[in-house]
Write a protein that holds these residues in place. Sequence first.
Motif, PDB file in Angstrom:
ATOM      1  N   THR A  18       0.805  -1.227   0.000  1.00 37.04           N
ATOM      2  CA  THR A  18       0.000   0.000   0.000  1.00 37.04           C
ATOM      3  C   THR A  18       0.836   1.273   0.000  1.00 37.04           C
ATOM      4  O   THR A  18       0.278   2.367  -0.104  1.00 37.04           O
ATOM      5  CB  THR A  18      -0.946   0.027   1.209  1.00 37.04           C
ATOM      6  N   GLY A  19       2.133   1.171   0.139  1.00 43.12           N
ATOM      7  CA  GLY A  19       2.957   2.377   0.144  1.00 43.12           C
ATOM      8  C   GLY A  19       4.384   2.077  -0.272  1.00 43.12           C
ATOM      9  O   GLY A  19       4.909   0.997   0.020  1.00 43.12           O
ATOM     10  N   LEU A  20       5.005   3.028  -0.968  1.00 49.13           N
ATOM     11  CA  LEU A  20       6.395   2.883  -1.410  1.00 49.13           C
ATOM     12  C   LEU A  20       7.161   4.149  -1.056  1.00 49.13           C
ATOM     13  O   LEU A  20       6.638   5.260  -1.151  1.00 49.13           O
ATOM     14  CB  LEU A  20       6.463   2.663  -2.924  1.00 49.13           C
ATOM     15  N   GLY A  21       8.386   3.983  -0.629  1.00 44.57           N
ATOM     16  CA  GLY A  21       9.223   5.131  -0.308  1.00 44.57           C
ATOM     17  C   GLY A  21      10.678   4.816  -0.569  1.00 44.57           C
ATOM     18  O   GLY A  21      11.045   3.660  -0.792  1.00 44.57           O
ATOM     19  N   GLY A  22      11.509   5.821  -0.530  1.00 42.74           N
ATOM     20  CA  GLY A  22      12.921   5.568  -0.754  1.00 42.74           C
ATOM     21  C   GLY A  22      13.762   6.812  -0.719  1.00 42.74           C
ATOM     22  O   GLY A  22      13.256   7.941  -0.731  1.00 42.74           O
TER      23      GLY A  22
ATOM     24  N   LYS B  87       9.613   6.786   6.253  1.00 42.94           N
ATOM     25  CA  LYS B  87       8.650   7.880   6.366  1.00 42.94           C
ATOM     26  C   LYS B  87       7.923   8.129   5.047  1.00 42.94           C
ATOM     27  O   LYS B  87       6.698   8.317   5.032  1.00 42.94           O
ATOM     28  CB  LYS B  87       9.352   9.162   6.814  1.00 42.94           C
ATOM     29  N   THR B  88       8.656   8.124   3.942  1.00 40.51           N
ATOM     30  CA  THR B  88       8.004   8.371   2.655  1.00 40.51           C
ATOM     31  C   THR B  88       7.076   7.221   2.278  1.00 40.51           C
ATOM     32  O   THR B  88       6.034   7.433   1.642  1.00 40.51           O
ATOM     33  CB  THR B  88       9.038   8.609   1.538  1.00 40.51           C
ATOM     34  N   ALA B  89       7.407   5.998   2.683  1.00 42.49           N
ATOM     35  CA  ALA B  89       6.511   4.866   2.429  1.00 42.49           C
ATOM     36  C   ALA B  89       5.239   4.977   3.258  1.00 42.49           C
ATOM     37  O   ALA B  89       4.129   4.721   2.767  1.00 42.49           O
ATOM     38  CB  ALA B  89       7.221   3.545   2.727  1.00 42.49           C
ATOM     39  N   LEU B  90       5.385   5.363   4.522  1.00 43.73           N
ATOM     40  CA  LEU B  90       4.222   5.530   5.396  1.00 43.73           C
ATOM     41  C   LEU B  90       3.320   6.666   4.911  1.00 43.73           C
ATOM     42  O   LEU B  90       2.090   6.558   4.928  1.00 43.73           O
ATOM     43  CB  LEU B  90       4.682   5.798   6.823  1.00 43.73           C
TER      44      LEU B  90
ATOM     45  N   VAL C 266       6.204  -2.230   7.983  1.00 44.60           N
ATOM     46  CA  VAL C 266       7.064  -1.430   7.120  1.00 44.60           C
ATOM     47  C   VAL C 266       8.341  -2.230   6.889  1.00 44.60           C
ATOM     48  O   VAL C 266       8.953  -2.701   7.849  1.00 44.60           O
ATOM     49  CB  VAL C 266       7.399  -0.067   7.759  1.00 44.60           C
ATOM     50  N   VAL C 267       8.704  -2.407   5.648  1.00 44.14           N
ATOM     51  CA  VAL C 267       9.902  -3.167   5.293  1.00 44.14           C
ATOM     52  C   VAL C 267      10.897  -2.201   4.655  1.00 44.14           C
ATOM     53  O   VAL C 267      10.571  -1.521   3.686  1.00 44.14           O
ATOM     54  CB  VAL C 267       9.583  -4.307   4.318  1.00 44.14           C
ATOM     55  N   VAL C 268      12.100  -2.147   5.216  1.00 44.87           N
ATOM     56  CA  VAL C 268      13.120  -1.232   4.712  1.00 44.87           C
ATOM     57  C   VAL C 268      14.401  -1.997   4.417  1.00 44.87           C
ATOM     58  O   VAL C 268      14.873  -2.767   5.251  1.00 44.87           O
ATOM     59  CB  VAL C 268      13.429  -0.119   5.730  1.00 44.87           C
ATOM     60  N   GLY C 269      14.945  -1.795   3.240  1.00 50.69           N
ATOM     61  CA  GLY C 269      16.264  -2.307   2.910  1.00 50.69           C
ATOM     62  C   GLY C 269      17.202  -1.122   2.764  1.00 50.69           C
ATOM     63  O   GLY C 269      16.881  -0.173   2.045  1.00 50.69           O
TER      64      GLY C 269
ATOM     65  N   GLY D  29      11.837   1.518   0.955  1.00 52.59           N
ATOM     66  CA  GLY D  29      10.888   0.946   1.900  1.00 52.59           C
ATOM     67  C   GLY D  29       9.547   0.697   1.245  1.00 52.59           C
ATOM     68  O   GLY D  29       9.215   1.307   0.225  1.00 52.59           O
ATOM     69  N   LEU D  30       8.787  -0.208   1.829  1.00 55.51           N
ATOM     70  CA  LEU D  30       7.420  -0.461   1.368  1.00 55.51           C
ATOM     71  C   LEU D  30       6.547  -0.805   2.563  1.00 55.51           C
ATOM     72  O   LEU D  30       7.037  -1.233   3.608  1.00 55.51           O
ATOM     73  CB  LEU D  30       7.382  -1.556   0.304  1.00 55.51           C
TER      74      LEU D  30
END
Length: 380
Positions: A4-8, A77-80, A174-177, A216-217
């Motif tokens: 539901t969300g993507l960030g990076g 944060k950007t994914a959230l 939230v999953v972050v690599g 992140g996603l």
Amino acid sequence: MVVTGLGGWTPAGVGFASLWDALRGGDNGLHPIGSDSAYPEAVVGRISDLKPFRAAFPSVRPPLPIPPSRFAMVAAKTALDDAALDEGTRERFGVMANRNRGPGGVVVKIMTPVFAKGPKKTSPLLFSQSVSNAPLGAVATACGLRGPHLLTMRGGALMNAFDVVARGEAPGMVVVGFEELVPRTFDADVANGMFEAASGDDASWRAVVPTEGAVGLVLEDEAHAKRRGARILARVGGVERGQGAVPGHEAPLHLWGAPDPAILARLAQDALARTSGTLALHLDHALGVPTYAAASEHVEAQIAAPRRGSLKGRLGDGVGMGFVASVAVAAKVLHAREIPGGLLSADADAVPIDVEQAATLVSHLDPHCGQSAASLETHV
């Protein structure tokens, strides 16, 4: 389970949209740094401007947290924000962070005086600044995530997050690599059980381009996402994991051996079996190491993917960021119903997805012979 969300925050820019735009435009985050650099590599994926972190977290000031934490915090944060999760909902979510080999090298370097002079010569800020799991706590604290959290290596963050949501322990994760640039590969120091910098002269690693940043996603229970009216990017069909080396294989990956192509092919087939879509894209690591290439070619022969791409050709090698970033791109591909030309080759045009129900497959290998595959499909 759905995304539901993507960030990076990658060398291509801040936010996942910047990465997507770079892929669509045929650009990447890899840049030459010149022979006068302290790093021997000719090309790296590097982030030198930390202003975006200060803009996103104005109350948190350097020197804390360390750069990898900053990348991970902005990506989360950007994914959230992209998932439109309010503070109350975020509290029930957890976080899984996937790191690379870099922080281990930082710890070893800083611990050298400890081994030589004893702990009385050590700064009290040593572990708060440098331990490998610092980014996990930073993300959880800064983003208000009070659910399960764990720091992993390889593709473990996505796998563990998938399991947590599937068991009902949290409505989402939230999953972050994340990565920090490491100028050389790391070798195991058997004498003290830690990591130390290796020469990096192995010919099989010449294609490896170090990178830094984070992707992140938000992985969420589908029923929960629908109840809150979330925008759903893609459904996650399955995440498969395995580990295996070809018996008797030594160098170039002499510490861990060569990955077993049959295991990776089986994982890919199992992941695809959990979707109902027609495979439109197979995203793999495409690292350039011969033993890895052989494994990918074997998978390709088993699944007959119509198109094949790699994110590492645009962001560089990343043990921590690679799997999460590829899954995030796979979700965006399905939502946009378009395969960016930059994923296929430097001069390819974008390819529309014209089947009603499409699927993407992500296969991933790492130097420890960890093997994983994830499949996603368009949300109907």
